[in-house]
Design a protein around this motif. Structure first.
Motif, PDB file in Angstrom:
ATOM      1  N   MET A 471       0.856  -1.303  -0.039  1.00 56.91           N
ATOM      2  CA  MET A 471       0.058  -0.002  -0.050  1.00 56.91           C
ATOM      3  C   MET A 471       0.838   1.141   0.121  1.00 56.91           C
ATOM      4  N   ASN A 472       0.449   2.390  -0.803  1.00 54.91           N
ATOM      5  CA  ASN A 472       1.310   3.412  -0.832  1.00 54.91           C
ATOM      6  C   ASN A 472       0.864   4.153   0.303  1.00 54.91           C
ATOM      7  N   ALA A 473       1.960   4.885   0.899  1.00 53.28           N
ATOM      8  CA  ALA A 473       1.814   5.394   2.229  1.00 53.28           C
ATOM      9  C   ALA A 473       3.111   7.016   1.977  1.00 53.28           C
ATOM     10  N   TRP A 474       2.353   7.979   2.823  1.00 53.93           N
ATOM     11  CA  TRP A 474       3.347   8.978   3.315  1.00 53.93           C
ATOM     12  C   TRP A 474       3.594   9.182   4.665  1.00 53.93           C
ATOM     13  N   ILE A 475       4.615   9.905   5.249  1.00 51.05           N
ATOM     14  CA  ILE A 475       4.892   9.987   6.588  1.00 51.05           C
ATOM     15  C   ILE A 475       5.737  11.209   6.964  1.00 51.05           C
ATOM     16  N   ILE A 476       5.141  12.160   7.738  1.00 50.33           N
ATOM     17  CA  ILE A 476       5.941  13.392   8.121  1.00 50.33           C
ATOM     18  C   ILE A 476       6.319  13.212   9.351  1.00 50.33           C
ATOM     19  N   LYS A 477       7.768  13.346   9.463  1.00 51.64           N
ATOM     20  CA  LYS A 477       8.418  13.126  10.998  1.00 51.64           C
ATOM     21  C   LYS A 477       8.718  14.437  11.610  1.00 51.64           C
ATOM     22  N   PRO A 478       8.666  14.467  13.071  1.00 48.03           N
ATOM     23  CA  PRO A 478       9.133  15.685  13.537  1.00 48.03           C
ATOM     24  C   PRO A 478      10.553  16.282  13.147  1.00 48.03           C
ATOM     25  N   LYS A 479      10.675  17.640  13.243  1.00 47.90           N
ATOM     26  CA  LYS A 479      12.268  17.862  13.089  1.00 47.90           C
ATOM     27  C   LYS A 479      12.939  17.581  14.033  1.00 47.90           C
ATOM     28  N   ASN A 480      14.114  17.201  13.480  1.00 43.85           N
ATOM     29  CA  ASN A 480      15.370  16.451  14.526  1.00 43.85           C
ATOM     30  C   ASN A 480      14.627  15.241  15.075  1.00 43.85           C
ATOM     31  N   PHE A 481      14.029  14.273  14.238  1.00 42.01           N
ATOM     32  CA  PHE A 481      13.526  13.077  14.313  1.00 42.01           C
ATOM     33  C   PHE A 481      14.814  12.294  15.196  1.00 42.01           C
ATOM     34  N   ASP A 482      14.342  11.668  15.972  1.00 43.20           N
ATOM     35  CA  ASP A 482      15.263  10.674  16.764  1.00 43.20           C
ATOM     36  C   ASP A 482      14.674   9.238  16.649  1.00 43.20           C
ATOM     37  N   GLN A 519       5.166  19.492  14.031  1.00 48.29           N
ATOM     38  CA  GLN A 519       6.117  20.317  14.912  1.00 48.29           C
ATOM     39  C   GLN A 519       5.911  20.336  16.487  1.00 48.29           C
ATOM     40  N   LYS A 520       4.607  19.903  16.878  1.00 46.12           N
ATOM     41  CA  LYS A 520       4.298  19.597  18.028  1.00 46.12           C
ATOM     42  C   LYS A 520       4.658  18.033  18.589  1.00 46.12           C
ATOM     43  N   GLY A 521       5.395  17.251  17.812  1.00 47.56           N
ATOM     44  CA  GLY A 521       5.861  16.113  18.410  1.00 47.56           C
ATOM     45  C   GLY A 521       5.176  14.979  17.783  1.00 47.56           C
ATOM     46  N   TYR A 522       4.186  15.072  16.974  1.00 48.27           N
ATOM     47  CA  TYR A 522       3.679  13.865  16.382  1.00 48.27           C
ATOM     48  C   TYR A 522       4.082  13.305  14.874  1.00 48.27           C
ATOM     49  N   ILE A 523       4.089  12.050  14.806  1.00 51.66           N
ATOM     50  CA  ILE A 523       4.438  11.607  13.463  1.00 51.66           C
ATOM     51  C   ILE A 523       3.040  11.529  12.888  1.00 51.66           C
ATOM     52  N   ILE A 524       2.981  12.170  11.549  1.00 54.97           N
ATOM     53  CA  ILE A 524       1.774  12.138  10.745  1.00 54.97           C
ATOM     54  C   ILE A 524       1.836  11.043   9.493  1.00 54.97           C
ATOM     55  N   LYS A 560      -1.162  -1.247  12.831  1.00 55.88           N
ATOM     56  CA  LYS A 560      -0.162  -2.213  13.557  1.00 55.88           C
ATOM     57  C   LYS A 560       1.275  -2.294  13.070  1.00 55.88           C
ATOM     58  N   TRP A 561       1.187  -2.315  11.744  1.00 61.95           N
ATOM     59  CA  TRP A 561       2.808  -1.962  11.135  1.00 61.95           C
ATOM     60  C   TRP A 561       3.465  -0.925  11.864  1.00 61.95           C
ATOM     61  N   PHE A 562       3.100   0.441  11.785  1.00 60.43           N
ATOM     62  CA  PHE A 562       3.692   1.338  12.312  1.00 60.43           C
ATOM     63  C   PHE A 562       4.120   1.294  13.922  1.00 60.43           C
ATOM     64  N   GLY A 563       3.111   0.601  14.380  1.00 59.81           N
ATOM     65  CA  GLY A 563       3.187   0.442  15.935  1.00 59.81           C
ATOM     66  C   GLY A 563       4.334  -0.669  16.316  1.00 59.81           C
ATOM     67  N   ASN A 564       4.787  -1.500  15.195  1.00 62.40           N
ATOM     68  CA  ASN A 564       5.827  -2.307  15.383  1.00 62.40           C
ATOM     69  C   ASN A 564       7.203  -1.688  14.871  1.00 62.40           C
ATOM     70  N   GLN A 565       7.112  -0.444  14.524  1.00 61.83           N
ATOM     71  CA  GLN A 565       8.356   0.157  14.152  1.00 61.83           C
ATOM     72  C   GLN A 565       8.829   0.833  15.523  1.00 61.83           C
ATOM     73  N   SER A 566      10.122   0.813  15.569  1.00 61.71           N
ATOM     74  CA  SER A 566      10.951   1.233  16.870  1.00 61.71           C
ATOM     75  C   SER A 566      10.513   2.622  17.303  1.00 61.71           C
ATOM     76  N   TYR A 567      10.232   3.427  16.316  1.00 60.92           N
ATOM     77  CA  TYR A 567      10.192   4.879  16.553  1.00 60.92           C
ATOM     78  C   TYR A 567       8.698   5.200  17.086  1.00 60.92           C
ATOM     79  N   ILE A 568       7.673   4.391  17.167  1.00 62.30           N
ATOM     80  CA  ILE A 568       6.252   4.671  17.226  1.00 62.30           C
ATOM     81  C   ILE A 568       5.930   4.083  18.640  1.00 62.30           C
TER      82      ILE A 568
END
Length: 709
Positions: A471-482, A519-524, A560-568
Motif C-alpha cells: 500500500m502506498n503511504a506517506w509519513i511526516i516526521k518531526p524536525k530533529n527526528f530521533d 512540529q508539536k511532536g507527532y508523526i503524521i 499495527k505495522w507502524f506500531g511495530n516500528q521502533s520509533y512509534i
C-alpha cells in the motif's frame, strides 16, 4: 532603562522563535497562500491564450509569452467563448446551490461590434450554453429550458412543465449532480438546429428536509429530493427539441438500458447526439447515437464490468471523422480504445500496467492524442502524447510529481501546471514536444516562508497489508527526528472508491495543519489501502459489495505495522478523516478499538442506508439485495466496542452526508453508555466553512489531539 531594553530584546527573541513555527493563525490568515493562473484558455488560432486577471480577461502570445492587451475589461467570475470566438459569455454574479450548480447572471459580449446583451433580462439562470453557430444561448430558469436569440433578443421557452421538487428539464437533480459530476443535462447539435435534453420527474423521490436556524425567531426549512439507497429515483427520459418546428419529441430508449441517463454528448456530425445510459445496477453502459433529424436511436456498443462502471467521468471524444475514443478498465487498467463511427472497435490505443487519468485532445495533423497517465508510478501523474495509429509515445512533462496541461488549439504549445509533495505549483510554458519556453509563475516565495517556519518534506513508503499488497503511504516526521525515541502517530485517510491521498503532489488542504502537528511532536501518516485508485481495477474494486470491510482492515493493518516500528508508541495511535474518511475513523474507533486511542470523525456516513442511491448502489447494490453489505460494515453496529477518546463533528445543514448519520451514531453510542465528544456546526454544509468556522474547527481538533494523544 537598561532593564526595559533587555525586556524588549527578550520579547523580540520570543517573537522570532514563534516566527519559526507553522501556526493556525498563519494558515488561516493567508500567510502561506500560493499564486496561480486563473482561467487558462487557448484561442482558436493556437497562437494566443487567455487568463483572468484583476482588470479583465487578458490575451497573451504563446510565442513571446507577452501580454497583448485585454479581450474584455472588468471583473468576471468566469467566461466561455462561442465556437467561432465572435462572442463571449461572462458570469457577472453567482449564488451557489449544491456542489456544481449555481444561479448566475450573465452577459454576452459581441467581440466584433462591442455590443453587450444581457441574458434572460438580467435574471438568474443556470447552465447557459452557446449554440455552435453563436447566434443563440440556451439556458435553464426555474427548471425549464429556454433559448435566447442574440440578434433579436427574443427568448423562446422550450418547456413549460418545470416545477421545483417535481419536474426538471435539462438540469441534473441532486443525486445526478453529486454523483455524475455535472449539472447540465442538455446539448446542442453541431449544426445548432436541435437540442437533446433529459427530463427528470422527481415527484416520487423521497424528500429530505433540513432545519435552517439562522438568526430568525423560528427556524426555516430547506427541502429537496434525495433518493437514498434502495429508494425511488427520478424517472428520466430523453427529449429531442427541434428549433425549426418548435416541437419536443420523446426519444424511445425502451430497447436499451434507460434507468439512468448520465451523459448527453455532442458528436462531430451535424445531426447527432450521443447518450450514455445504464440500468440501476451500474455494471453496464449503453452508448447510444441519436439521429436528431428523425429521432432514431442506435446502439453503438455496451461497456460491461463484473463490478461497476464509473459513469460519472467517462472519456468519450469524437474525432473529425466521427470515430471516437473511449476510456475503459476492461484490461485491468484504465486505457483508451478507438472505435469507428458505427461503434466497431478499431484498436486499443494505450497499454501498460498504468492508467490514463485524463484526456486533453487529439491533433489530427500528427495523429497524436495527449493524455495524463500514471506510467511513472501510481503516486505520479505525467503528460504524454501518443500516436493512435502506431502507439508511439513521448513523455512531454516532468517525469515526477503531479503534472497537468492546458494545450493550445494547434497543440504547438501547452501550459504545464506541476507540483511535488516538496514543491508548490509551478506554471511553465512549453512547446508541443515538452521543451521549456518560459516559466510563467512559481511559488518559491510560498515555499521559502514554509521552510523558514521549518516545513518538513513527506517521505513516501509502502506498507504491506494482510492480502500481500504493498500500500502506498506517506509519513511526516518531526524536525530533529530521533529514531531511538517513541512518537505518537496521527493517521489521516479518506479511503473512498477510486480516491487517492498518497500522491506526489502539493497539498493545499490539510497539509499545513499536519506540518503544524508534526512540529508539536507527532508523526503524521497516510495510507491508501484497498479500494483506492490508480493501482488498477482489481485493487480498486475488491471492495465491491462490502464497502468499508477491506478498507478498515487495511487501516488497522497499517496502524499495527507502524506500531511495530521502533520509533512509534503503539499505545498512542490516532486517526482523522472527513466524509468517507470520517466513516473510516468511526470504524477504526470501534472495530479497531484495541489499536486506536483517539479518533476525529468529521461529517461521516455511519450507515450506507442513509446515503444516496447512485453512489452507494454502484458499490453495494441496493439494501434489499445486499443487507449484510450495509449493516455489517456500519459503525453503528459496533458502537459497543468504542474504548478511546472520540470526537464526532457534523454540520447541521449538510445536504450531502446528512446530520442524521451522526445523530444515529450518537444514539448508538449513548445506548451503549459510551462517552464521546460531539460538535455540531449550525447551518454549515458538508464543507463546514464560513467566517471563522474553519479556524475554530481546526483549533478544536488540535486541542483534542494535544489533550488525548
Amino acid at each position: 532603562m537598561k532593564r526595559f531594553i533587555l525586556t524588549l530584546t527578550i520579547a523580540a527573541a520570543f517573537q522570532n522563535l514563534a516566527a519559526q513555527e507553522i501556526t493556525l493563525d498563519k494558515i488561516y490568515s493567508g500567510y502561506y497562500r500560493g499564486k496561480g493562473i486563473a482561467g487558462i484558455t487557448s484561442m482558436k488560432n493556437g497562437e494566443n491564450y487567455l487568463v483572468i486577471e484583476q482588470g479583465g480577461i487578458a490575451k497573451y502570445s504563446y510565442k513571446t509569452s507577452q501580454k497583448e492587451g485585454n479581450i474584455v475589461d472588468g471583473q468576471f467570475e468566469s467566461y466561455e467563448f462561442s465556437d467561432d470566438e465572435s462572442k463571449i459569455l461572462l458570469l457577472k454574479e453567482s449564488e451557489p446551490i449544491y456542489r456544481h450548480s449555481f444561479l448566475g447572471k450573465f452577459e454576452i459580449k459581441d467581440l466584433k461590434s462591442g455590443k453587450t446583451v444581457t441574458l434572460n433580462e438580467g435574471k438568474f439562470v443556470q447552465e447557459p450554453r452557446f449554440s455552435p453557430d453563436a447566434t443563440k444561448v440556451a439556458f435553464i430558469a426555474e427548471n425549464n429550458l429556454f433559448y435566447q436569440d442574440l440578434n433579436s433578443g427574443k427568448i423562446t421557452q422550450i418547456t413549460t412543465d418545470g416545477k421545483k421538487n417535481s419536474i426538471i428539464n435539462g438540469l441534473a437533480d441532486w443525486v445526478y449532480e453529486e454523483e455524475f459530476g455535472h449539472a447540465r443535462q442538455y446539448e446542442w447539435t453541431k449544426n445548432s438546429d436541435a437540442i437533446v435534453f433529459v427530463k427528470s420527474d422527481e415527484s416520487e423521490v423521497p424528500e429530505i428536509y433540513i432545519p435552517i436556524y439562522g438568526k430568525t425567531l423560528y427556524p426555516s426549512e430547506m427541502r429537496y429530493k434525495y433518493p437514498k439507497a434502495g429508494e425511488k429515483n427520478s424517472k428520466v427520459s430523453a427529449q429531442l427539441y427541434r428549433l425549426d418546428n418548435g416541437k419536443i419529441t420523446p426519444l424511445n430508449l425502451s430497447s436499451f438500458k434507460n434507468y439512468y441517463i448520465p451523459n448527453v454528448i455532442q458528436t462531430a456530425k451535424a445531426d447527432e447526439i450521443v447518450l450514455i445510459t445504464s440500468e440501476r445496477i451500474q455494471n453496464a453502459s449503453d452508448v447510444l447515437k441519436v439521429n436528431t433529424k428523425t429521432g432514431a436511436v442506435q446502439k453503438l456498443f455496451t461497456e460491461t464490468d463484473d463490478k461497476w462502471i464509473d459513469t460519472d467521468s467517462p472519456t468519450l471524444e469524437f474525432l473529425e471523422d466521427d470515430s471516437f475514443l473511449w476510456g475503459s478498465e476492461r484490461d485491468g487498467n484504465r486505457h483508451l480504445y478507438w472505435y469507428d463511427k458505427d461503434g466497431k472497435l478499431k484498436k486499443q490505443v494505450t497499454k501498460g500496467n498504468w492508467e490514463v487519468t485524463d484526456y486533453y485532445g487529439f491533433n489530427p495533423k500528427t495523429k497524436e492524442i495527449y493524455v495524463q497517465t500514471t506510467e511513472k508510478g501510481s503516486i505520479n501523474k505525467v503528460v504524454s502524447k501518443v500516436n493512435i495509429e502506431n502507439g508511439k509515445s513521448q513523455l512531454i512533462s516532468n517525469a515526477e510529481g503531479n503534472n497537468s496541461a492546458s494545450f493550445s488549439k494547434n497543440y504547438n504549445y501547452f501550459i504545464e501546471t506541476s507540483s511535488t509533495a516538496a514543491k508548490p505549483y509551478t506554471f511553465v510554458l512549453k512547446d508541443g514536444n515538452g521543451k521549456l519556453v518560459k516559466e510563467l509563475q512559481n511559488n518559491d516565495a510560498q515555499l521559502q516562508k514554509l521552510k523558514t517556519d521549518n516545513f518538513i518534506e513527506k517521505e513516501f513508503i509502502t506498507i504491506p497489508n494482510e492480502a500481500g499488497d504493498q500500500m502506498n503511504a506517506w509519513i511526516i516526521k518531526p524536525k530533529n527526528f530521533d529514531k531511538n525515541k517513541k512518537y505518537p502517530l496521527f493517521m489521516f485517510q479518506y479511503s473512498g472508491p477510486g480516491s487517492q491521498q498518497v500522491a506526489n503532489s502539493w497539498d493545499n488542504g490539510n497539509a499545513l495543519w499536519f506540518e503544524m502537528l508534526a512540529q508539536k511532536g507527532y508523526i503524521i501518516a497516510c495510507v491508501d489501502g484497498r479500494g483506492t485508485g490508480y493501482k488498477g481495477a482489481k485493487f480498486k474494486k475488491v471492495t465491491y459489495m462490502n464497502l468499508g470491510k477491506y478498507e478498515i482492515e487495511d487501516q488497522i493493518a497499517a496502524a499495527k505495522w507502524f506500531g511495530n516500528q521502533s520509533y512509534i508508541d503503539k499505545s498512542r495511535i490516532g486517526m482523522f478523516g472527513w466524509s468517507f474518511g470520517g466513516y473510516m475513523t468511526s470504524l477504526a474507533m470501534t472495530k479497531g478499538a484495541d489499536v486506536f486511542k483517539m479518533g476525529i470523525a468529521v461529517a461521516p456516513v455511519t450507515n450506507w442506508r442513509y446515503y444516496d442511491s447512485v453512489y452507494t448502489e454502484r458499490f453495494l447494490r441496493t439494501p434489499q439485495e445486499n443487507p449484510d453489505g450495509y449493516d455489517k460494515n456500519s459503525p453503528t453496529e459496533y458502537a459497543n466496542l468504542l474504548k478511546g477518546k472520540f470526537l464526532l463533528i457534523h454540520g447541521t445543514a449538510d445536504d450531502n452526508v446528512h446530520f442524521q448519520n451522526s445523530m444515529e451514531f450518537s444514539e448508538a453510542l449513548i445506548q451503549n453508555k459510551k462517552q464521546f465528544d460531539f460538535m455540531a456546526y449550525p447551518d454549515k454544509n458538508h464543507g463546514i466553512y464560513g467566517g471563522q468556522t474553519r479556524p475554530q474547527l481546526y483549533q478544536k481538533m488540535t486541542d483534542f489531539i494535544l489533550e488525548n494523544l
